[in-house]
Motif scaffolding. Structure first.
Motif, PDB file in Angstrom:
ATOM      1  N   ARG A  63      13.161  48.674  71.219  1.00 43.86           N
ATOM      2  CA  ARG A  63      12.623  47.350  71.156  1.00 43.86           C
ATOM      3  C   ARG A  63      12.424  46.906  72.646  1.00 43.86           C
ATOM      4  N   GLY A  88      25.540  45.005  75.172  1.00 46.97           N
ATOM      5  CA  GLY A  88      25.300  45.228  73.634  1.00 46.97           C
ATOM      6  C   GLY A  88      24.034  45.071  73.241  1.00 46.97           C
ATOM      7  N   ARG A  89      22.907  44.902  74.171  1.00 46.33           N
ATOM      8  CA  ARG A  89      21.546  44.921  73.617  1.00 46.33           C
ATOM      9  C   ARG A  89      20.658  46.090  74.822  1.00 46.33           C
ATOM     10  N   TYR A  90      20.219  47.080  74.029  1.00 50.87           N
ATOM     11  CA  TYR A  90      19.490  48.231  74.547  1.00 50.87           C
ATOM     12  C   TYR A  90      18.029  48.273  74.108  1.00 50.87           C
ATOM     13  N   PHE A  98      18.216  51.720  70.553  1.00 47.23           N
ATOM     14  CA  PHE A  98      19.696  51.479  70.153  1.00 47.23           C
ATOM     15  C   PHE A  98      19.506  52.048  68.628  1.00 47.23           C
ATOM     16  N   GLN A 137      20.616  52.479  64.561  1.00 54.59           N
ATOM     17  CA  GLN A 137      20.980  51.354  63.325  1.00 54.59           C
ATOM     18  C   GLN A 137      21.135  52.365  62.102  1.00 54.59           C
ATOM     19  N   PHE A 150      26.797  41.988  63.427  1.00 54.18           N
ATOM     20  CA  PHE A 150      26.626  43.347  63.440  1.00 54.18           C
ATOM     21  C   PHE A 150      25.107  43.807  62.596  1.00 54.18           C
ATOM     22  N   GLY A 151      24.701  42.945  61.880  1.00 54.83           N
ATOM     23  CA  GLY A 151      23.399  43.338  61.094  1.00 54.83           C
ATOM     24  C   GLY A 151      23.267  42.210  60.001  1.00 54.83           C
ATOM     25  N   ARG A 179      26.819  47.827  68.491  1.00 56.46           N
ATOM     26  CA  ARG A 179      27.594  46.491  68.374  1.00 56.46           C
ATOM     27  C   ARG A 179      28.829  46.893  67.817  1.00 56.46           C
TER      28      ARG A 179
HETATM   29  P1  AMP Z   1      17.735  43.105  63.260  1.00 49.68           P
HETATM   30  O1  AMP Z   1      16.879  44.457  63.022  1.00 49.68           O
HETATM   31  O2  AMP Z   1      17.052  42.347  64.511  1.00 49.68           O
HETATM   32  O3  AMP Z   1      17.871  42.374  61.991  1.00 49.68           O
HETATM   33  O4  AMP Z   1      19.050  43.667  63.865  1.00 49.68           O
HETATM   34  C1  AMP Z   1      20.221  44.106  63.174  1.00 49.68           C
HETATM   35  C2  AMP Z   1      21.327  44.633  64.138  1.00 49.68           C
HETATM   36  O5  AMP Z   1      20.795  45.663  64.961  1.00 49.68           O
HETATM   37  C3  AMP Z   1      21.797  43.535  64.966  1.00 49.68           C
HETATM   38  O6  AMP Z   1      22.692  42.816  64.447  1.00 49.68           O
HETATM   39  C4  AMP Z   1      22.305  44.231  66.111  1.00 49.68           C
HETATM   40  O7  AMP Z   1      23.801  44.813  65.800  1.00 49.68           O
HETATM   41  C5  AMP Z   1      21.533  45.298  66.217  1.00 49.68           C
HETATM   42  N1  AMP Z   1      20.416  45.339  67.201  1.00 49.68           N
HETATM   43  C6  AMP Z   1      19.161  44.659  67.142  1.00 49.68           C
HETATM   44  N2  AMP Z   1      18.524  44.659  68.439  1.00 49.68           N
HETATM   45  C7  AMP Z   1      19.425  45.512  69.226  1.00 49.68           C
HETATM   46  C8  AMP Z   1      19.242  45.838  70.598  1.00 49.68           C
HETATM   47  N3  AMP Z   1      18.010  45.439  71.510  1.00 49.68           N
HETATM   48  N4  AMP Z   1      20.409  46.558  71.346  1.00 49.68           N
HETATM   49  C9  AMP Z   1      21.614  46.921  70.384  1.00 49.68           C
HETATM   50  N5  AMP Z   1      21.639  46.593  69.047  1.00 49.68           N
HETATM   51  C10 AMP Z   1      20.530  45.508  68.659  1.00 49.68           C
END
Ligand code: AMP
Length: 462
Positions: free
Chosen positions: A116, A123-125, A128, A130, A284-285, A313
């Motif tokens: 993204r 903590g935001r890359y 990343f 999942q 965390f998610g 995270r």
């Molecule tokens: P989401 O898919 O947006 O619901 O995100 C789920 C989880 O993915 C978040 O709570 C973060 O732990 C992680 N996450 C989302 N975006 C990022 C990012 N840019 N960098 C690192 N972790 C991320």
């Protein structure tokens, strides 16, 4: 040659260095293990998909699709994107491979990179990782509860203090009723909303509930709550999910602001994280039920529920909470060599030990014995095998006990047996030492207990 300029890491990307790998391994192992127990099979989808897949699934109005996707057109004219999340790909794969003909639910999990083009910060890359679990083809609320449980237990068993926040956004009928009153509520105070929410009000009213703007949040405090608008079926369904969670002793908090904001989401929605400052959840998610997604992607109507958790995270939280994790196992044997002939033999000896499954290591490029013994010490091996010219001539090898420093000559043809014998001995020795230690502790404790009992009885007598 002139020195060239240095090429650095791309902004927002991250190297996972050798020292961090044990954190990644630990999480992967935990995920694999729980997936196995709950009957989830791993599905790896490609990093690249048709852009339309994400446009349709995540929605064209979302930041992810609008602003954050790495999209490009190939030489052949295909519009592709690096995946920003994996649920859409999993559903695409489920449809494409006819998995609806398998016994349902089909339970799948993944562990992979997402992309993204977000603003990088701690903590935001932009790349990343999942992991996520998806169960497709079953609408029983016990599946929702099990998925919540899986997300909870993975993180809890890693040693984190976990909080679940949960909501139900009901079925279509409930949501229609709710959206009507919600729209009315916000419309009355439209000018107090942020610019983005004023736009969302028309197309995506639910999303107003999780806007981060504090003025919108203030308004949301007083907004009507979805739980009051659930029809009987949706309410019963939610109650069942909560009942199952109670059975598993999973503590949750209701949070009516958790919405997933897109039409194909329904019923259960949850976020998982740890408590941050001011009681705010550091997520965390999250996850939810998405019964409408398969048909949106051209498949048959398929109930489904899943979650995704961000690995970086979780690792950050493990560090922050100083949670100790198992260290990488120490090797048992080091193969050292001295002299060019010995070096050639050592190459073969090391290969032999490796194939025989010994935990052996080496540094063939080192020439001095002291250097090699230093490394062996640092790596914490139990024994070092030393090969020099004399040993080659005699068909022997020296075996050095790294703890005592005692060296013995052994027949090179019996090397396997001799090492095994010693390793068994050292294991028994360490078990004896551990039991002795334990006994000592127990003795100390009983002594302490006896003292306390004595004191108490003395007091009573008085
Ligand atoms: P989401 O898919 O947006 O619901 O995100 C789920 C989880 O993915 C978040 O709570 C973060 O732990 C992680 N996450 C989302 N975006 C990022 C990012 N840019 N960098 C690192 N972790 C991320």
């Amino acid at each position: 040659m002139a020195r060239r300029s240095k090429i650095n890491l791309v902004k927002g990307m991250k190297d996972i260095l050798p020292d961090e790998q044990n954190y990644w391994n630990l999480i992967k192992e935990k995920v694999d293990k729980i997936a196995y127990n709950y009957g989830f099979s791993r599905l790896d989808t490609p990093l690249v998909e048709y852009t339309d897949l994400f446009k349709r699934s995540i929605g064209e109005e979302t930041d992810i699709v609008n602003k954050e996707m790495y999209s490009f057109t190939t030489k052949g004219g295909n519009k592709l994107s690096l995946r920003p999340e994996s649920t859409a790909s999993i559903v695409r794969s489920y449809i494409e491979h006819g998995m609806l003909n398998l016994p349902q639910p089909v339970k799948l999990y993944y562990f992979g990179q997402q992309f993204r083009h977000d603003k990088p910060q701690k903590g935001r890359y932009r790349q990343f990782w999942q992991f996520g679990f998806e169960a497709l083809g079953d609408n029983d609320p016990i599946i929702d509860a099990q998925l919540i449980a899986i997300s909870y237990f993975i993180l809890q068993e890693l040693g984190l203090d976990i909080e679940i926040q949960i909501n139900s956004i009901g079925d279509e009928e409930s949501r229609k009723k709710y959206l009507k009153v919600l729209k009315q509520y916000y419309n009355l105070q439209k000018n107090k909303l942020c610019a983005a929410c004023q736009k969302r009000l028309v197309k995506n009213t639910l999303r107003l509930l999780d806007c981060k703007n504090y003025k919108c949040q203030e308004l949301t405090e007083e907004a009507p709550q979805i739980l009051d608008y659930l029809n009987e079926e949706s309410r019963d369904n939610f109650m069942m999910v909560l009942e199952y969670l109670d059975e598993l002793d999973i503590v949750y908090n209701l949070n009516t602001k958790i919405v997933r904001g897109l039409d194909y989401y329904n019923k259960t929605a949850w976020e998982i994280g740890e408590k941050g400052q001011g009681g705010k959840l550091l997520a965390f998610g999250g996850g939810g039920r998405y019964d409408g997604l398969a048909s949106l992607l051209g498949g048959r109507e398929t109930p489904a529920v899943g979650f995704a958790i961000g690995v970086e995270r979780v690792i950050m939280a493990l560090h922050k909470n100083k949670i100790e994790i198992p260290k990488i196992e120490k090797p048992d044997i080091y193969v050292a060599q001295l002299g060019s002939e010995a070096r050639k033999e050592a190459l073969k000896l090391f290969e032999y030990l490796r194939k025989e499954d010994f935990k052996a290591i080496e540094n063939m490029s080192k020439k001095g014995l002291r250097d090699q013994l230093d490394i062996a010490h640092r790596k914490g091996v139990k024994y070092t095998l030393i090969l020099g010219q004399k040993e080659i001539n005699d068909n022997t090898v020296l075996i050095r006990d790294m703890e005592s420093g005692v060296q013995e000559i052994i027949d090179i043809n019996k090397v396997k047996k001799e090492i095994e014998k010693r390793l068994v001995k050292s294991v028994t020795k360490s078990i004896i030492l551990k039991t002795k230690k334990k006994k000592k502790i127990v003795k100390k404790k009983t002594k302490k207990k006896k003292k306390i009992v004595k004191k108490k009885t003395k007091k009573k007598k008085k």
